[in-house]
Design a protein around this motif. Structure first.
Motif, mmCIF file in Angstrom:
data_model
loop_
_atom_site.group_PDB
_atom_site.id
_atom_site.type_symbol
_atom_site.label_atom_id
_atom_site.label_comp_id
_atom_site.label_asym_id
_atom_site.label_seq_id
_atom_site.Cartn_x
_atom_site.Cartn_y
_atom_site.Cartn_z
ATOM 1 N N ARG A 1 104.654 16.571 107.460
ATOM 2 C CA ARG A 1 105.162 15.787 108.586
ATOM 3 C C ARG A 1 104.271 14.586 108.895
ATOM 4 N N THR A 2 102.974 14.823 108.932
ATOM 5 C CA THR A 2 102.067 13.746 109.343
ATOM 6 C C THR A 2 101.792 12.743 108.232
ATOM 7 N N GLN A 3 101.877 13.164 106.962
ATOM 8 C CA GLN A 3 101.516 12.248 105.885
ATOM 9 C C GLN A 3 102.700 11.466 105.324
ATOM 10 N N PHE A 4 103.915 11.948 105.508
ATOM 11 C CA PHE A 4 105.074 11.125 105.154
ATOM 12 C C PHE A 4 105.304 10.029 106.198
ATOM 13 N N TYR A 5 105.066 10.372 107.450
ATOM 14 C CA TYR A 5 105.403 9.481 108.565
ATOM 15 C C TYR A 5 104.870 8.049 108.416
ATOM 16 N N PRO A 6 103.568 7.836 108.133
ATOM 17 C CA PRO A 6 103.062 6.459 108.124
ATOM 18 C C PRO A 6 103.734 5.558 107.097
ATOM 19 N N TYR A 7 104.195 6.125 105.987
ATOM 20 C CA TYR A 7 104.852 5.312 104.955
ATOM 21 C C TYR A 7 106.244 4.870 105.391
#
Length: 245
Positions: A89-95
């Motif tokens: 959830r947190t690492q896909f979000y910024p892209y």
């Protein structure tokens, strides 16, 4: 069943980092979805599935038939999320943030998404949305999910993701992911996808902009799951905003 360890977390983080984000964002922009094949290993899919009956992990269970959402069941995880789900959830979000902000700018909507997921969840909390929305879905023969949008409140993120946790034509038949696109003053367009086990599907939560002769206009989208004709289907849904209840 093995736990999600540090080495697996590092490997998954690197995999996310090295995805072809230029292509993924272009596909999302042009068609409202992007499929990432062979993303999650069989072992990690099985790890998520194995937790389905661990009721202490969940804050809410929904029987779809009771609410006329379809036929099947889904469960919302409670905070704190399992480490694997938190990482996704947190690492896909910024892209995805640059595209989300571009969409809202093109449609003249006054909202800017922060670059970190933690900061975005604080925006959700400010309007009373503080319940986790990551969920696992389970369908058996004849199960289905009606067309819908996962909004949950005033604040929402315009892109979400699904990971299928078992294999079509082996573990189940039917159960395609169906998306519809409603163009203003026109008939709806339907898209039918059948991701394989471990595939990620990123797609529009509610709408996306489409460029016309007089600028951008809003194209509304919904998604659902067609009838299973055999077997059982599990999938993981990752929605980036939180819910009020």
């Amino acid at each position: 069943m093995p736990i999600f360890n540090i080495q697996q977390a590092q490997a998954l983080s690197e995999k996310i980092q090295h995805l072809d984000w230029t292509l993924i964002l272009e596909q999302l922009n042009q068609q409202g979805f992007s499929q990432i094949e062979n993303f999650l290993s069989d072992d990690l899919c099985e790890l998520i599935k194995a937790d389905y009956h661990h009721e202490n992990l969940y804050r809410k269970t929904v029987n779809m038939q009771r609410y006329r959402f379809g036929e099947g069941e889904y469960k919302y995880f409670r905070y704190p999320l399992p480490h694997l789900l938190q990482l996704l959830r947190t690492q896909f979000y910024p892209y995805l943030v640059p595209l989300a902000n571009a969409w809202f700018e093109n449609l003249n909507i006054q909202r800017q998404y922060p670059t970190s997921h933690e900061a975005f969840l604080k925006q959700c909390q400010q309007v009373g949305q503080d319940k986790a929305t990551v969920l696992i879905l389970h369908y058996q023969q004849h199960g289905f999910n009606t067309l819908h949008q996962d909004l949950y409140g005033e604040v929402f993120f315009p892109i979400q993701m699904v990971i299928v946790l078992n294999q079509t034509n082996i573990d189940f038949k039917g159960g395609e992911l169906v998306m519809t696109e409603q163009i203003p003053r026109a008939q709806s367009k339907a898209m039918v996808l059948q991701p394989n086990k471990g595939d990620v599907l990123l797609f529009t939560t509610q709408f996306r902009p489409k460029k016309g002769t007089h600028g951008y206009y809003r194209v509304n989208m919904k998604h659902g799951v067609s009838h299973l004709t055999e077997g059982e289907r599990y999938s993981l849904g990752i929605i980036f905003h939180d819910a009020a209840s």
